[in-house]
Design an enzyme around this catalytic site. Structure first.
Site, short mmCIF file in Angstrom:
data_model
loop_
_atom_site.label_atom_id
_atom_site.label_comp_id
_atom_site.label_asym_id
_atom_site.label_seq_id
_atom_site.Cartn_x
_atom_site.Cartn_y
_atom_site.Cartn_z
N TYR A 71 -10.09 -9.86 -15.95
CA TYR A 71 -10.31 -9.27 -14.63
C TYR A 71 -11.81 -9.34 -14.34
O TYR A 71 -12.56 -8.41 -14.63
CB TYR A 71 -9.84 -7.82 -14.58
CG TYR A 71 -8.34 -7.61 -14.60
CD1 TYR A 71 -7.45 -8.67 -14.39
CD2 TYR A 71 -7.79 -6.37 -14.82
CE1 TYR A 71 -6.09 -8.48 -14.41
CE2 TYR A 71 -6.42 -6.17 -14.85
CZ TYR A 71 -5.57 -7.23 -14.65
OH TYR A 71 -4.21 -7.04 -14.68
N GLY A 222 3.34 -5.53 -3.58
CA GLY A 222 4.63 -6.20 -3.41
C GLY A 222 4.47 -7.71 -3.34
O GLY A 222 3.77 -8.31 -4.16
N1 LIG Z 1 0.61 -7.47 -16.32
C1 LIG Z 1 0.40 -8.20 -15.27
O1 LIG Z 1 0.79 -9.36 -15.22
C2 LIG Z 1 -0.31 -7.63 -14.07
C3 LIG Z 1 -0.35 -8.35 -12.88
C4 LIG Z 1 -1.00 -7.79 -11.80
C5 LIG Z 1 -1.59 -6.53 -11.90
N2 LIG Z 1 -1.54 -5.85 -13.07
C6 LIG Z 1 -2.14 -4.49 -13.19
O2 LIG Z 1 -1.44 -3.65 -12.29
C7 LIG Z 1 -2.38 -2.96 -11.44
C8 LIG Z 1 -1.70 -2.70 -10.10
O3 LIG Z 1 -1.53 -3.92 -9.42
P1 LIG Z 1 -2.37 -4.25 -8.10
O4 LIG Z 1 -3.71 -3.67 -8.23
O5 LIG Z 1 -2.28 -5.67 -7.81
O6 LIG Z 1 -1.41 -3.76 -7.00
P2 LIG Z 1 -1.08 -2.48 -6.20
O7 LIG Z 1 -1.61 -1.25 -6.76
O8 LIG Z 1 0.34 -2.65 -6.01
O9 LIG Z 1 -1.83 -2.82 -4.83
C9 LIG Z 1 -3.19 -3.05 -4.74
C10 LIG Z 1 -3.48 -3.52 -3.34
O10 LIG Z 1 -3.12 -2.49 -2.41
C11 LIG Z 1 -4.31 -1.94 -1.82
N3 LIG Z 1 -4.16 -0.49 -1.92
C12 LIG Z 1 -4.23 0.29 -3.01
N4 LIG Z 1 -4.01 1.57 -2.69
C13 LIG Z 1 -3.76 1.60 -1.36
C14 LIG Z 1 -3.47 2.63 -0.45
N5 LIG Z 1 -3.35 3.91 -0.83
N6 LIG Z 1 -3.29 2.29 0.85
C15 LIG Z 1 -3.40 1.01 1.27
N7 LIG Z 1 -3.68 -0.01 0.45
C16 LIG Z 1 -3.87 0.27 -0.86
C17 LIG Z 1 -5.47 -2.49 -2.61
O11 LIG Z 1 -6.59 -2.74 -1.78
P3 LIG Z 1 -7.89 -1.77 -1.80
O12 LIG Z 1 -8.72 -2.19 -2.96
O13 LIG Z 1 -8.52 -2.07 -0.47
O14 LIG Z 1 -7.38 -0.38 -1.90
C18 LIG Z 1 -4.91 -3.82 -3.09
O15 LIG Z 1 -4.94 -4.78 -2.06
C19 LIG Z 1 -3.58 -3.91 -11.39
O16 LIG Z 1 -4.74 -3.27 -10.92
C20 LIG Z 1 -3.62 -4.39 -12.80
O17 LIG Z 1 -4.28 -3.44 -13.62
C21 LIG Z 1 -0.89 -6.37 -14.15
#
Ligand SMILES: NC(=O)c1ccc[n+]([C@@H]2O[C@H](COP(=O)([O-])OP(=O)(O)OC[C@H]3O[C@@H](n4cnc5c(N)ncnc54)[C@H](OP(=O)(O)O)[C@@H]3O)[C@@H](O)[C@H]2O)c1
Length: 302
Positions: A71, A222
């Site tokens: 990351y 999503g």
């Molecule tokens: N194991 C794997 O293969 C894998 C793959 C992907 C991710 N991950 C882990 O899972 C975690 C979660 O996934 P993610 O970060 O992609 O997805 P998420 O939490 O589902 O969504 C993050 C996205 O939503 C926005 N967001 C977050 N909180 C919000 C809110 N309250 N209102 C509106 N928009 C919001 C963020 O932008 P802003 O920054 O503008 O808030 C970002 O664009 C990652 O951070 C990572 O640690 C693991």
């Protein structure tokens, strides 16, 4: 709801092996850049803001942070930010990292690590986080091949004391069975959110039966995946959000927490307001009627 009442403990706790964590955690993938993760033209996140987000998360009771050495954006590394913001680490903080994928210094993806290379990836995380052992390490895989050799290599590092607990990511049920015949598994981190298939729900339930934490990623993003959150939420999600006076993103996150007491949320954000909203989701209770209204969405998109 006032900021004083917002705490990551509101949705209760679950155990990763012997480590107890609040069910609302934090994902670090969004910290190194604005917008799309891993994009060639990624704009680095403001360093002070990223550090403020991490410190505020811990102040709000977050004690489970998900990260990875891969990351990073051209100028920011999630692990370095975590180290700078939070070390010396609070005793109750559990940092989960993942190995398997790798990126070279220019950000190009490398072939997935061999069993021999996994040790180097574990050591890279130890150096970057400034730890002498890692709390939880997920083997993140692609495809359906056997994981016995790679998971066996991590099990040896666990025996050697470099890793406390092991997990798996992006896996199918047969991988879990294979891994559990080698060493204990404390968590499964798979993509999951509104619109997940019935098979994914069955797997989530199976993890619950085995007292393994299920840690969904992209619960808010999503289908947007690495690009991030989209605004095309269904009318059902928007109606329920309005009824609670919260955002659609919060309803998406709340829905995952309602899938089982073993579900640990790790919403990713680099935005302080979003962080507070996500932590507040721990105290958001959806009614049976609301869950029923969201349930068809679950099956339609299977
Ligand atoms: N194991 C794997 O293969 C894998 C793959 C992907 C991710 N991950 C882990 O899972 C975690 C979660 O996934 P993610 O970060 O992609 O997805 P998420 O939490 O589902 O969504 C993050 C996205 O939503 C926005 N967001 C977050 N909180 C919000 C809110 N309250 N209102 C509106 N928009 C919001 C963020 O932008 P802003 O920054 O503008 O808030 C970002 O664009 C990652 O951070 C990572 O640690 C693991």
């Amino acid at each position: 709801m006032t900021s004083q009442t917002i705490t990551a403990a509101a949705a209760g706790t679950f155990k990763l092996g012997d480590l107890t964590v609040n069910r609302v955690g934090f994902g670090a993938m969004r910290l190194p850049q604005h917008g799309e993760a891993f994009a060639d033209d990624a704009v680095p996140r403001d360093r002070d803001q990223a550090i403020r987000v991490l410190r505020r998360a811990v102040e709000l009771g977050v004690n489970h942070i998900d990260t990875a050495a891969f990351y990073f954006s051209p100028l920011r590394s999630a692990n370095e930010l975590i180290n700078h913001a939070l070390a010396p680490y609070p005793d109750d903080l559990v940092i989960t990292t993942k190995v398997g994928p790798g990126r070279d210094p220019s950000g190009q993806w490398l072939a997935h690590a061999t069993p021999e290379q996994l040790r180097g990836q574990v050591e890279e995380n130890l150096r970057q986080l400034g730890r002498d052992h890692l709390d939880v390490v997920n083997l993140r895989i692609v495809g359906t091949d056997s994981i016995a050799e790679r998971f066996g290599a991590l099990a040896e590092l666990r025996e050697a004391g470099l890793i406390r607990h092991l997990g798996l990511s992006n896996i199918r049920p047969h991988h879990l069975a294979e891994a559990q015949s080698i060493a204990p598994v404390v968590c499964v981190q798979n993509m999951y959110g509104i619109g997940a298939s019935p098979e994914q729900k069955e797997f989530l339930d199976l993890c619950g039966e085995r007292r393994i934490a299920f840690v969904p990623f992209y619960s808010i993003a999503g289908a947007g995946r690495t690009a991030g959150a989209t605004t095309d939420d269904s009318p059902e999600v928007r109606t329920i959000a309005r009824a609670h006076g919260v955002s659609a993103a919060q309803i998406r996150l709340a829905w995952t927490l309602h899938q089982g007491s073993h579900v640990l949320a790790i919403p990713g954000t680099g935005d302080l307001d979003h962080l507070v909203q996500n932590v507040a989701v721990g105290s958001l209770r959806l009614s049976e009627e609301e869950l029923i209204a969201l349930d068809p969405l679950h099956h339609e998109t299977a």
